[in-house]
Design an enzyme around this catalytic site. Sequence first.
Site, mmCIF file in Angstrom:
data_model
loop_
_atom_site.group_PDB
_atom_site.id
_atom_site.type_symbol
_atom_site.label_atom_id
_atom_site.label_comp_id
_atom_site.label_asym_id
_atom_site.label_seq_id
_atom_site.Cartn_x
_atom_site.Cartn_y
_atom_site.Cartn_z
ATOM 1 C CE LYS A 9 -3.732 -2.463 2.375
ATOM 2 N NZ LYS A 9 -4.585 -2.526 3.587
ATOM 3 C CG PHE A 57 -13.033 0.950 7.873
ATOM 4 C CD1 PHE A 57 -12.532 0.325 6.736
ATOM 5 C CD2 PHE A 57 -13.649 0.165 8.840
ATOM 6 C CE1 PHE A 57 -12.632 -1.043 6.557
ATOM 7 C CE2 PHE A 57 -13.757 -1.216 8.669
ATOM 8 C CZ PHE A 57 -13.249 -1.820 7.518
ATOM 9 N NE ARG A 85 -5.502 -13.178 5.057
ATOM 10 C CZ ARG A 85 -6.372 -12.169 5.206
ATOM 11 N NH1 ARG A 85 -6.367 -11.161 4.339
ATOM 12 N NH2 ARG A 85 -7.229 -12.175 6.201
ATOM 13 C CB THR A 91 -6.542 -7.189 9.446
ATOM 14 O OG1 THR A 91 -6.781 -8.293 8.572
ATOM 15 C CG2 THR A 91 -7.010 -5.908 8.774
ATOM 16 N NE ARG A 102 -1.626 -5.997 7.183
ATOM 17 C CZ ARG A 102 -2.656 -6.703 6.728
ATOM 18 N NH1 ARG A 102 -3.098 -7.765 7.410
ATOM 19 N NH2 ARG A 102 -3.247 -6.368 5.597
ATOM 20 C CG ASN A 112 -3.305 -2.768 6.992
ATOM 21 O OD1 ASN A 112 -3.276 -2.186 5.907
ATOM 22 N ND2 ASN A 112 -4.190 -3.703 7.273
ATOM 23 C CG HIS A 115 -4.937 -6.579 0.014
ATOM 24 N ND1 HIS A 115 -6.086 -6.771 0.750
ATOM 25 C CD2 HIS A 115 -5.070 -7.358 -1.093
ATOM 26 C CE1 HIS A 115 -6.870 -7.624 0.102
ATOM 27 N NE2 HIS A 115 -6.274 -7.992 -1.017
ATOM 28 C CD GLU A 126 -8.275 -9.558 -3.481
ATOM 29 O OE1 GLU A 126 -7.089 -9.904 -3.263
ATOM 30 O OE2 GLU A 126 -9.085 -9.293 -2.574
HETATM 31 P P1 CMP Z 1 -6.712 -5.243 3.913
HETATM 32 O O1 CMP Z 1 -5.990 -6.523 4.165
HETATM 33 O O2 CMP Z 1 -6.317 -4.465 2.720
HETATM 34 O O3 CMP Z 1 -8.270 -5.537 3.860
HETATM 35 C C1 CMP Z 1 -9.241 -4.586 4.186
HETATM 36 C C2 CMP Z 1 -8.633 -3.355 4.757
HETATM 37 O O4 CMP Z 1 -9.527 -2.533 5.452
HETATM 38 C C3 CMP Z 1 -7.600 -3.732 5.796
HETATM 39 O O5 CMP Z 1 -6.479 -4.312 5.197
HETATM 40 C C4 CMP Z 1 -7.380 -2.407 6.509
HETATM 41 O O6 CMP Z 1 -6.465 -1.592 5.800
HETATM 42 C C5 CMP Z 1 -8.760 -1.800 6.390
HETATM 43 N N1 CMP Z 1 -9.466 -1.840 7.672
HETATM 44 C C6 CMP Z 1 -10.013 -2.911 8.249
HETATM 45 N N2 CMP Z 1 -10.590 -2.556 9.418
HETATM 46 C C7 CMP Z 1 -10.384 -1.225 9.565
HETATM 47 C C8 CMP Z 1 -10.742 -0.269 10.552
HETATM 48 N N3 CMP Z 1 -11.410 -0.637 11.648
HETATM 49 N N4 CMP Z 1 -10.359 0.997 10.362
HETATM 50 C C9 CMP Z 1 -9.668 1.374 9.254
HETATM 51 N N5 CMP Z 1 -9.312 0.500 8.277
HETATM 52 C C10 CMP Z 1 -9.668 -0.777 8.438
#
Ligand code: CMP
Length: 143
Positions: A9, A57, A85, A91, A102, A112, A115, A126
């Site tokens: 990202k 979000f 993963r 996450t 992470r 974070n 992805h 995807e």
């Molecule tokens: P990703 O693995 O890209 O999949 C969904 C994304 O949503 C996740 O990583 C985070 O970047 C984002 N995300 C998930 N939960 C939250 C949250 N509570 N607040 C902000 N971003 C979130």
Amino acid sequence: MEQTYIMIKPDGVQRGLVGDIISRFEQKGFYLKGLKIITVDRALAEKHYADLSAKPFFNGLVEYIISGPVVAMVWEGKNVVVTGRKIIGATNPADSAPGTIRGDFAIDIGRNVIHGSDSVESARKEIALWFPEGTVNWQCSSH
Ligand code: CMP
């Protein structure tokens, strides 16, 4: 052979983490089948995260993904979705173990770093979304 979609990202690109992240996947034994650095437009970001469109979000997530270039990748190998993963970590960086990407590089769920597809089916969708032009087809002799 199983494939997954991995995306570094904007924060990961801006912080200079691309090389380290690629090394972790290579050193594990996975094969890089697609790689490009792109600035994402809003429509693509919204499509990628369409399942999260009802989340509070969502708008912030889309703004974050379009805020700078991302590195889009396809990695291949045995169990690469689940193992990828694990390499990435939970996450929420507050829950991700040290030694994961992470766990080592992030503190905020909204920033974070990376992805990774959450299932073989998500990976298929995807990869089709991010690499409509296709990926390269090479194999290591031991693969
Ligand atoms: P990703 O693995 O890209 O999949 C969904 C994304 O949503 C996740 O990583 C985070 O970047 C984002 N995300 C998930 N939960 C939250 C949250 N509570 N607040 C902000 N971003 C979130």
